[in-house]
Design a protein around this motif. Structure first.
Motif, PDB file in Angstrom:
ATOM      1  N   UNK B  98       1.544  -0.152  49.470  1.00 24.62           N
ATOM      2  CA  UNK B  98       1.891  -0.052  50.932  1.00 24.62           C
ATOM      3  C   UNK B  98       3.350   0.549  51.166  1.00 24.62           C
ATOM      4  N   UNK B  99       4.195   0.276  50.156  1.00 24.50           N
ATOM      5  CA  UNK B  99       5.860   0.896  50.091  1.00 24.50           C
ATOM      6  C   UNK B  99       5.937   2.361  50.042  1.00 24.50           C
ATOM      7  N   UNK B 100       4.914   2.671  48.934  1.00 23.25           N
ATOM      8  CA  UNK B 100       4.561   4.098  48.763  1.00 23.25           C
ATOM      9  C   UNK B 100       4.189   4.860  50.108  1.00 23.25           C
ATOM     10  N   UNK B 101       3.271   4.362  50.546  1.00 22.05           N
ATOM     11  CA  UNK B 101       2.869   5.005  51.882  1.00 22.05           C
ATOM     12  C   UNK B 101       3.749   4.949  53.144  1.00 22.05           C
ATOM     13  N   UNK B 102       4.611   3.772  53.137  1.00 23.38           N
ATOM     14  CA  UNK B 102       5.567   3.807  54.135  1.00 23.38           C
ATOM     15  C   UNK B 102       6.715   4.801  53.993  1.00 23.38           C
ATOM     16  N   UNK B 103       6.874   5.178  52.597  1.00 20.12           N
ATOM     17  CA  UNK B 103       8.051   5.920  52.301  1.00 20.12           C
ATOM     18  C   UNK B 103       8.536   7.144  53.329  1.00 20.12           C
ATOM     19  N   UNK B 104       7.514   8.147  53.696  1.00 23.51           N
ATOM     20  CA  UNK B 104       7.468   9.239  54.464  1.00 23.51           C
ATOM     21  C   UNK B 104       7.767   8.971  55.907  1.00 23.51           C
ATOM     22  N   UNK B 105       7.078   7.611  56.317  1.00 24.53           N
ATOM     23  CA  UNK B 105       7.345   6.953  57.626  1.00 24.53           C
ATOM     24  C   UNK B 105       8.606   6.792  57.844  1.00 24.53           C
ATOM     25  N   UNK B 106       9.168   5.982  56.801  1.00 23.23           N
ATOM     26  CA  UNK B 106      10.714   5.578  56.954  1.00 23.23           C
ATOM     27  C   UNK B 106      11.710   6.754  56.896  1.00 23.23           C
ATOM     28  N   UNK B 107      11.262   7.604  56.238  1.00 17.79           N
ATOM     29  CA  UNK B 107      12.237   8.794  56.437  1.00 17.79           C
ATOM     30  C   UNK B 107      12.125   9.613  57.596  1.00 17.79           C
TER      31      UNK B 107
END
Ligand SMILES: Nc1ncnc2c1ncn2[C@@H]1O[C@H](COP(=O)(O)OP(=O)(O)OP(=O)(O)O)[C@@H](O)[C@H]1O
Ligand SMILES: [Mg+2]
Lengths: 273, 356
Positions: B98-107
């Motif tokens: 989940x954190x991997x997938x969330x990374x670009x969204x948080x960017x």
């Protein structure tokens, strides 16, 4: 012995040497701690209630913690250039890491003394050039001890850090950039966490190493900021109380062992399987 | 229906040199909005290099890049923010799925609630429900691949670049992932650029295939066209087995061309293009007969070898003049008595094949 392979047999002499030179003497020291001057746990009680011993322990842990944080932090930056810098930077850093490695700890401590003492090079220059009116006290206190220890320990942190940094998959960093992350974010959120096992390892090595430091604190602390190893020395050689010295040794040893055990357990899940 | 943010990419005269070695030479192509373009070529042909230049990780030595018409030659990778799936996945090992997938969204500074919603949606989309809290090291290769896909697609990038994403997977999983990628492309409408050196994969997935050799773009066309109308011998041979027949006395008329191969006159339909002295024909378009057929091209040959491949059988033949031929026939259609040494006729219709 069919169950022992050849490589195992080859390390038997080394293990024998370690047992003979470390384990046997330590067991001897442990025996002193409960037999001198009379059998019992009296020396432990004495050690743990003696305000001097406690303050030395407290100082030792505080100094070692500060030294560890500074060493690992400084080493991280140095190692970053060593691993990822230009060819010129690499060569330069390599020399700065390796050359001090070949110089004895005693020489280095006196070198710092010459540089930092009240009549030392730095103070003299600063006063001559008018930056300082009064000399700064940079040795015979914790500052001097920390400087000397950090300088000695940086290479020991650099090696585990370098191997962790070399193991980072370049493509993961590219992937992060490709998703729009700027350099700071890639560094803080991807690169640093990916080297976390190395940071932990370096911290552990430095901290444990620092706890046993003797020469550097003795010279740069000048008897004022005594640390555990020096205290043990004093108890055994100057005010002969072998039992107390031995008890302090055992307490230090057990603390280090406990610390190692906890850290290893915490580090395990992060390590690649 | 979500708004589609697909982009069009143009490359004009892209060249890339590493020292004196030219990895790419004068590559020009346009990748249409929502297209699925495959870059195909042998190892070292410059596919990864071209993809890296598109992504902005490498700078081209010469040439220009355009994004929806605007120049992006010098735009840094983080500003292009194309989704990228690397060979070997390049997941963040210290983050959960989940954190991997969330990374670009948080960017992109999406709100916490939106990140959560989108991550859940992506996890479902790639079929990883229940694996969200695992680290990459606890996933199988195929699952890691899906995480890489989900991570690259989570933020609706205008372009998705994939570098041999399935090369580490076994055949079944590969087929499954290909279906998945095709479905994602259909559903999302994003522009996909996909690198592979597997011809079958390229033909199965793409709307167009770009074939590279030694850093030079050989042909860019839809799968059927590159397979059936290869621009040159390299493309013809790279896309699968092909029989090459040298012709003499080639003449062309209004109803097609004719030429002579080892004494047999062959007819070629006008649709096969301008005649040359090299005629090429895929193995599956040839058939075996006991004698010459008047309505088809026929040449005699000796059967050298049979390779049973299940549904198909591969036949190796030799003409009297010593030219080797390969045929691929449905096993069910072959007479059981066929054995090496048999004298047969190889036939095909005049509208099959291509002049190279
Ligand atoms: N950084 C570099 N320095 C020097 N040469 C390079 C570099 N990167 C790539 N090359 C060369 O450029 C050529 C093309 O490489 P590239 O990685 O693009 O090939 P590829 O088509 O992706 O091959 P593969 O299918 O094996 O991945 C190769 O000959 C390679 O050796
Ligand atoms: Mg490649």
């Amino acid at each position: 012995m069919p169950s022992l392979s050849r490589p195992t047999l080859l390390i038997v002499p080394l293990m024998g040497f370690m047992v003979l030179t470390y384990v046997v003497p330590f067991l001897g020291v442990a025996a002193w701690s409960v037999t001198l001057p009379e059998p019992g746990l009296g020396q432990y009680q004495a050690a743990l209630t003696d305000p001097l011993v406690l303050s030395v322990f407290l100082r030792t842990f505080r100094v070692c913690l500060v030294v560890t944080v500074i060493t690992v932090g400084a080493s991280y930056m140095v190692t970053l250039l060593w691993v990822r810098g230009t060819r010129m930077q690499r060569v330069l850093i390599e020399m700065c890491i390796l050359i001090p490695f070949w110089i004895s700890v005693l020489t280095r401590a006196f070198g710092w003394l010459a540089l930092l003492s009240t009549k030392g090079i730095l103070n003299t220059w600063a006063q001559n050039l008018g930056f300082l009116a009064e000399p700064l006290t940079m040795v015979r206190n914790e500052f001097g001890v920390v400087v000397g220890m950090v300088h000695f320990l940086i290479p020991f942190a650099a090696f585990p850090l370098a191997s962790a940094m070399r193991a980072v998959d370049e493509r993961a960093l590219l992937a992060a950039r490709g998703m729009g992350a700027g350099r700071t974010r890639v560094f803080a959120q991807v690169f640093v966490p990916m080297t976390a096992p190395g940071i932990l390892g370096a911290g552990l090595v430095v901290f444990v190493f620092a706890l046993g430091f003797f020469v550097t604190p003795a010279i740069l602390g000048g008897g004022r900021s005594v640390m555990a190893a020096e205290l043990i020395y004093l108890r055994i050689f100057q005010s002969p109380n072998w039992g107390l010295g031995a008890a302090i040794s055992v307490i230090l040893m057990v603390t280090v062992g406990g610390l190692l055990a906890v850290m290893m357990r915490r580090a395990r899940p992060a390590a690649p399987r | 229906m979500k708004e589609i943010r697909a982009a069009e990419i143009g490359a004009e005269g892209i060249g890339k040199s590493f020292g004196s070695f030219a990895a790419l030479t004068d590559v020009s192509l346009t990748i249409g909005r929502g297209e699925f373009l495959t870059l195909l070529g042998p190892s070292g042909s410059g596919k990864t290099t071209f993809l890296m230049i598109l992504a902005g990780f490498e700078a081209a030595t010469c040439g220009r890049l355009r994004l929806d018409g605007a120049d992006m030659t010098h735009t840094p990778a983080e500003a292009r923010a194309f989704g990228m799936v690397f060979q070997g996945y390049a997941l963040f090992p210290h983050m959960t799925v989940e954190e991997n997938i969330a990374f670009p969204l948080k960017v992109q500074r999406r709100s916490g609630a939106e990140v959560k919603r989108r991550v859940a949606e992506m996890v479902e989309m790639v079929g990883l429900g229940g694996h969200g809290h695992k680290r990459p090291s606890g996933l199988s290769g195929g699952q890691q691949q899906r995480v890489a896909l989900a991570r690259a697609l989570a933020y609706d990038p205008p372009v998705l670049l994939l570098d041999e994403p399935f090369s580490a997977l076994d055949k079944n999983l590969r087929g499954q992932m290909q279906d998945e990628v095709r479905r994602l492309h259909r559903d999302l409408g994003t522009t996909f650029v996909f690198v592979t050196h597997d011809q079958t994969e390229a033909l199965a997935l793409s709307s167009r295939v770009a074939i590279f050799n030694h850093g030079v773009l050989q042909q860019i066309a839809p799968p059927k066209e590159v397979y059936e109308r290869p621009a040159n011998r390299f493309v013809a041979e790279f896309l699968g087995t092909i029989n090459i027949l040298p012709l003499t006395g080639v003449t062309s008329g209004s109803d097609g061309a004719s030429g002579v191969f080892e004494g047999q006159t062959l007819r070629m339909a006008a649709s096969l293009g301008a005649p040359t002295a090299t005629f090429a024909l895929r193995p599956e378009y040839m058939a075996l007969h006991a004698g010459a057929l008047p309505d088809r091209n026929s040449i005699p040959a000796t059967l050298v070898d049979l390779t049973y491949q299940g549904a198909e059988t591969q036949l190796a033949l030799k003409t009297p003049g010593g030219v080797g031929l390969t045929l691929s026939q449905p096993t069910a259609a072959l007479p059981g008595s066929l054995a090496p040494g048999a004298q047969v006729w190889v036939t095909w219709f005049a509208d099959r094949g291509i002049f190279l």
